[in-house]
Scaffold this active site. Structure first.
Site, PDB file in Angstrom:
ATOM      1  N   CYS A   1       3.062  -4.517   1.668  1.00  0.00           N
ATOM      2  CA  CYS A   1       1.873  -3.480   2.201  1.00  0.00           C
ATOM      3  C   CYS A   1       0.810  -3.824   1.140  1.00  0.00           C
ATOM      4  O   CYS A   1      -0.002  -4.855   1.828  1.00  0.00           O
ATOM      5  CB  CYS A   1       2.630  -2.144   1.597  1.00  0.00           C
ATOM      6  SG  CYS A   1       1.482  -0.725   2.598  1.00  0.00           S
TER       7      CYS A   1
ATOM      8  N   HIS B   1       7.833  -1.173   3.149  1.00  0.00           N
ATOM      9  CA  HIS B   1       8.166  -1.239   1.676  1.00  0.00           C
ATOM     10  C   HIS B   1       9.748  -1.196   1.881  1.00  0.00           C
ATOM     11  O   HIS B   1      10.501  -0.025   1.435  1.00  0.00           O
ATOM     12  CB  HIS B   1       7.772   0.093   1.363  1.00  0.00           C
ATOM     13  CG  HIS B   1       6.381   0.338   0.955  1.00  0.00           C
ATOM     14  ND1 HIS B   1       5.710   0.116  -0.043  1.00  0.00           N
ATOM     15  CD2 HIS B   1       5.301   0.874   1.755  1.00  0.00           C
ATOM     16  CE1 HIS B   1       4.394   0.329  -0.180  1.00  0.00           C
ATOM     17  NE2 HIS B   1       4.259   0.984   1.195  1.00  0.00           N
TER      18      HIS B   1
ATOM     19  N   GLU C   1      11.332  -1.799  -0.634  1.00  0.00           N
ATOM     20  CA  GLU C   1      11.734  -1.423  -2.013  1.00  0.00           C
ATOM     21  C   GLU C   1      12.047   0.097  -2.027  1.00  0.00           C
ATOM     22  O   GLU C   1      12.634   0.229  -3.200  1.00  0.00           O
ATOM     23  CB  GLU C   1      10.770  -1.729  -3.025  1.00  0.00           C
ATOM     24  CG  GLU C   1       9.321  -1.110  -3.047  1.00  0.00           C
ATOM     25  CD  GLU C   1       8.339  -1.462  -2.003  1.00  0.00           C
ATOM     26  OE1 GLU C   1       8.934  -2.326  -1.236  1.00  0.00           O
ATOM     27  OE2 GLU C   1       7.215  -1.093  -1.688  1.00  0.00           O
TER      28      GLU C   1
HETATM   29  N1  GLN Z   1      -3.610   1.299   2.391  1.00  0.00           N
HETATM   30  C1  GLN Z   1      -3.149   0.506   1.443  1.00  0.00           C
HETATM   31  C2  GLN Z   1      -4.002  -0.677   0.879  1.00  0.00           C
HETATM   32  O1  GLN Z   1      -5.117  -0.764   2.015  1.00  0.00           O
HETATM   33  C3  GLN Z   1      -1.677  -0.083   1.490  1.00  0.00           C
HETATM   34  C4  GLN Z   1      -0.656   1.087   1.353  1.00  0.00           C
HETATM   35  C5  GLN Z   1       0.480   0.757   0.861  1.00  0.00           C
HETATM   36  O2  GLN Z   1       0.706  -0.228  -0.144  1.00  0.00           O
HETATM   37  N2  GLN Z   1       1.478   1.524   0.873  1.00  0.00           N
HETATM   38  O3  GLN Z   1      -4.271  -1.107   0.191  1.00  0.00           O
END
Ligand code: GLN
Length: 202
Positions: free
Chosen positions: A82, A181, A183
């Site tokens: 992410c 994610h 994790e």
């Molecule tokens: N929206 C977040 C970002 O731009 C990422 C979100 C996440 O890691 N769950 O960094």
């Protein structure tokens, strides 16, 4: 490398603990990393989910941004989930103009790409190289991969709904990134895949 690889988790912000637990479940020795000297003895590294703008600013403030770039460009196996995917991308969209990435992956990644209506959702996903039933993927204000350069490969796309076909898992040699994610679920197959990369088995 010994049978137990040492894998760092960049611990500036984000869901560090969940990655540490997932790595330990895969038999790796997990170590939180904040300082340049903590990068030297690692066999692999995870950049967690969180807020990429914050992680990026803290990496600069902790003088770890350049050392991260050097180690990753030098071949350190690294996985970003992410926000970690955003940080591994060479190009980002919908980010503040001054947001730096670590880079390394020949990809253009759009932040918060799924939009407000589905800004968090879960979906079943097939990932190339991950055997068995589809993964249950958790997306939280997730990015997607807008486009890939020739050096990177898509490993998985969203199967259904308005975002069908969007790339959400990519690989480029020693680098791996997912929009979601793993994790946060009990399914350790993505972390196992990464541990195998670290051991040179993939
Ligand atoms: N929206 C977040 C970002 O731009 C990422 C979100 C996440 O890691 N769950 O960094």
């Amino acid at each position: 490398m010994t049978a137990t690889p040492t894998i760092g988790v960049l611990a500036l912000q984000g869901d560090v603990r969940e990655h540490v637990l997932a790595l330990e479940a895969c038999g790796a020795f997990a170590q939180r990393v904040r300082r340049p000297e903590e990068l030297t003895h690692l066999d692999g590294l995870i950049i967690p989910g969180g807020e990429s703008t914050t992680i990026s600013k803290l990496a600069v403030a902790f003088d770890v941004m350049e050392p991260l770039r050097e180690r990753i460009a030098g071949g350190l196996p690294t996985y970003g989930s992410c926000a970690g995917m955003i940080l591994l991308a060479d190009r980002i969209l919908d980010a503040p103009g001054d947001q730096e990435t670590i880079g390394g992956m020949d990809a253009t990644v759009r932040r918060n790409a799924f939009g407000r209506q589905v800004d968090s959702f879960e979906a079943e996903l097939a990932i190339d190289g991950v055997e068995g039933v589809p993964l249950h993927a958790v997306f939280i204000r997730a990015p997607w991969v807008e486009s890939l350069g020739p050096a990177a490969t898509a490993l998985g796309t969203v199967a259904t709904g308005p975002a069908a076909g969007r790339i959400v898992a990519i690989r480029q040699q020693h680098l791996l990134a997912t929009s979601f994610h793993p994790e946060l679920t009990g399914d350790r197959r993505v972390h196992e895949y990464f541990c195998e990369m670290v051991k040179g088995e993939r």
